[in-house]
Design a protein around this motif. Structure first.
Motif, PDB file in Angstrom:
ATOM      1  N   ASP A  88       0.827  -0.805   0.055  1.00  8.91           N
ATOM      2  CA  ASP A  88       0.184  -0.001   0.213  1.00  8.91           C
ATOM      3  C   ASP A  88       0.773   1.246  -0.220  1.00  8.91           C
ATOM      4  O   ASP A  88       1.871   1.279  -0.328  1.00  8.91           O
ATOM      5  CB  ASP A  88      -0.730  -0.317   0.902  1.00  8.91           C
ATOM      6  CG  ASP A  88      -0.160  -0.487   2.030  1.00  8.91           C
ATOM      7  OD1 ASP A  88       1.109   0.541   2.635  1.00  8.91           O
ATOM      8  OD2 ASP A  88      -1.280  -0.562   3.455  1.00  8.91           O
ATOM      9  N   TYR A  92       5.202   0.357   0.383  1.00 10.45           N
ATOM     10  CA  TYR A  92       5.270  -0.121  -0.789  1.00 10.45           C
ATOM     11  C   TYR A  92       6.915  -0.347  -0.659  1.00 10.45           C
ATOM     12  O   TYR A  92       7.945  -0.658  -1.398  1.00 10.45           O
ATOM     13  CB  TYR A  92       4.568   0.373  -2.246  1.00 10.45           C
ATOM     14  CG  TYR A  92       5.253   1.725  -2.589  1.00 10.45           C
ATOM     15  CD1 TYR A  92       6.157   2.136  -3.738  1.00 10.45           C
ATOM     16  CD2 TYR A  92       5.187   3.293  -1.867  1.00 10.45           C
ATOM     17  CE1 TYR A  92       7.256   3.144  -4.103  1.00 10.45           C
ATOM     18  CE2 TYR A  92       5.345   3.901  -2.592  1.00 10.45           C
ATOM     19  CZ  TYR A  92       6.499   4.171  -3.484  1.00 10.45           C
ATOM     20  OH  TYR A  92       7.058   5.134  -4.284  1.00 10.45           O
ATOM     21  N   LEU A 123      -0.683   3.827  -7.018  1.00 11.71           N
ATOM     22  CA  LEU A 123      -0.690   3.400  -5.790  1.00 11.71           C
ATOM     23  C   LEU A 123      -0.542   5.017  -4.267  1.00 11.71           C
ATOM     24  O   LEU A 123      -2.292   4.727  -3.927  1.00 11.71           O
ATOM     25  CB  LEU A 123       0.304   2.350  -5.095  1.00 11.71           C
ATOM     26  CG  LEU A 123       0.584   1.977  -3.769  1.00 11.71           C
ATOM     27  CD1 LEU A 123      -0.623   0.765  -4.304  1.00 11.71           C
ATOM     28  CD2 LEU A 123       2.072   1.290  -4.377  1.00 11.71           C
ATOM     29  N   SER A 127      -4.052   6.029  -3.684  1.00  7.58           N
ATOM     30  CA  SER A 127      -4.008   6.266  -1.904  1.00  7.58           C
ATOM     31  C   SER A 127      -4.537   4.362  -2.358  1.00  7.58           C
ATOM     32  O   SER A 127      -5.590   3.693  -1.391  1.00  7.58           O
ATOM     33  CB  SER A 127      -4.480   6.762  -1.032  1.00  7.58           C
ATOM     34  OG  SER A 127      -4.188   7.082  -1.138  1.00  7.58           O
ATOM     35  N   VAL A 129      -4.244  -0.191  -2.618  1.00 12.96           N
ATOM     36  CA  VAL A 129      -3.939  -0.935  -1.543  1.00 12.96           C
ATOM     37  C   VAL A 129      -3.803  -2.370  -2.311  1.00 12.96           C
ATOM     38  O   VAL A 129      -4.948  -2.734  -3.306  1.00 12.96           O
ATOM     39  CB  VAL A 129      -4.966  -1.215  -0.059  1.00 12.96           C
ATOM     40  CG1 VAL A 129      -4.374  -2.431   0.477  1.00 12.96           C
ATOM     41  CG2 VAL A 129      -5.049  -0.090   0.804  1.00 12.96           C
ATOM     42  N   LYS A 131      -3.785  -6.251  -1.890  1.00 15.81           N
ATOM     43  CA  LYS A 131      -2.841  -7.656  -0.718  1.00 15.81           C
ATOM     44  C   LYS A 131      -3.424  -8.984  -2.202  1.00 15.81           C
ATOM     45  O   LYS A 131      -3.863  -9.111  -3.455  1.00 15.81           O
ATOM     46  CB  LYS A 131      -4.495  -7.319  -0.752  1.00 15.81           C
ATOM     47  CG  LYS A 131      -5.261  -6.864   1.073  1.00 15.81           C
ATOM     48  CD  LYS A 131      -4.397  -6.698   1.978  1.00 15.81           C
ATOM     49  CE  LYS A 131      -4.612  -5.778   2.673  1.00 15.81           C
ATOM     50  NZ  LYS A 131      -4.131  -5.883   4.237  1.00 15.81           N
TER      51      LYS A 131
END
Length: 150
Positions: A88, A92, A123, A127, A129, A131
């Motif tokens: 995130d 990162y 990214l 913002s 994320v 996963k």
């Protein structure tokens, strides 16, 4: 009354005996210390022990490196994927640095390609994320060379 002088050759003979005795004793003690260190090192390499939670000693079995190679490789792959894809905006840079240590030049090329495509800028900008939901890896050995598919 004057003190008589001793024969200089007798004094030198006694000094030579003392010097030789000290050299021989120090050499013997040095050889003994090296021999003891070698024996202790040899015994420590062949035996390993762990201490249990109740204080008892557990002897450990020495296994070859290839016995656990698949398990270690799968754990390495899982760690790499978590670092490279589980990112995130806050972590990162740190995670990608760790992932680049775990991979070879192909990982570096993929990182450069993603960076050129602006993945990491988006990214940060939005913002986002990213996963990892699941990792399924298979490791294959062919003539001593290992390959994997994830």
């Amino acid at each position: 009354m004057k003190t008589p002088y001793k024969n200089i050759y007798a004094v030198l003979r006694i000094n030579r005996f003392i010097v030789l005795a000290v050299i021989i004793c120090s050499s013997l003690s040095s050889f003994f210390a090296v021999w003891m260190a070698y024996n202790i090192n040899k015994k420590a390499l062949n035996n390993a022990f762990a201490i249990n939670t109740d204080g008892s000693i557990i002897p450990l079995k020495l296994v070859t490196q290839k016995e656990n190679y698949k398990v270690e490789a799968l754990a390495h792959l899982q760690l790499f994927h978590n670092y490279f894809y589980n990112i995130d905006a806050s972590n990162y840079e740190k995670n990608l640095e760790k992932a680049l240590w775990l991979g070879n030049s192909s990982v570096d090329n993929l990182y450069r390609q993603k960076k050129a495509d602006g993945v990491y800028n988006r990214l940060l900008q939005y913002s986002l994320v990213q996963k990892v939901l699941s990792i399924d890896s298979q490791i294959e050995e062919k003539h001593g060379a290992y390959s994997f598919r994830t």
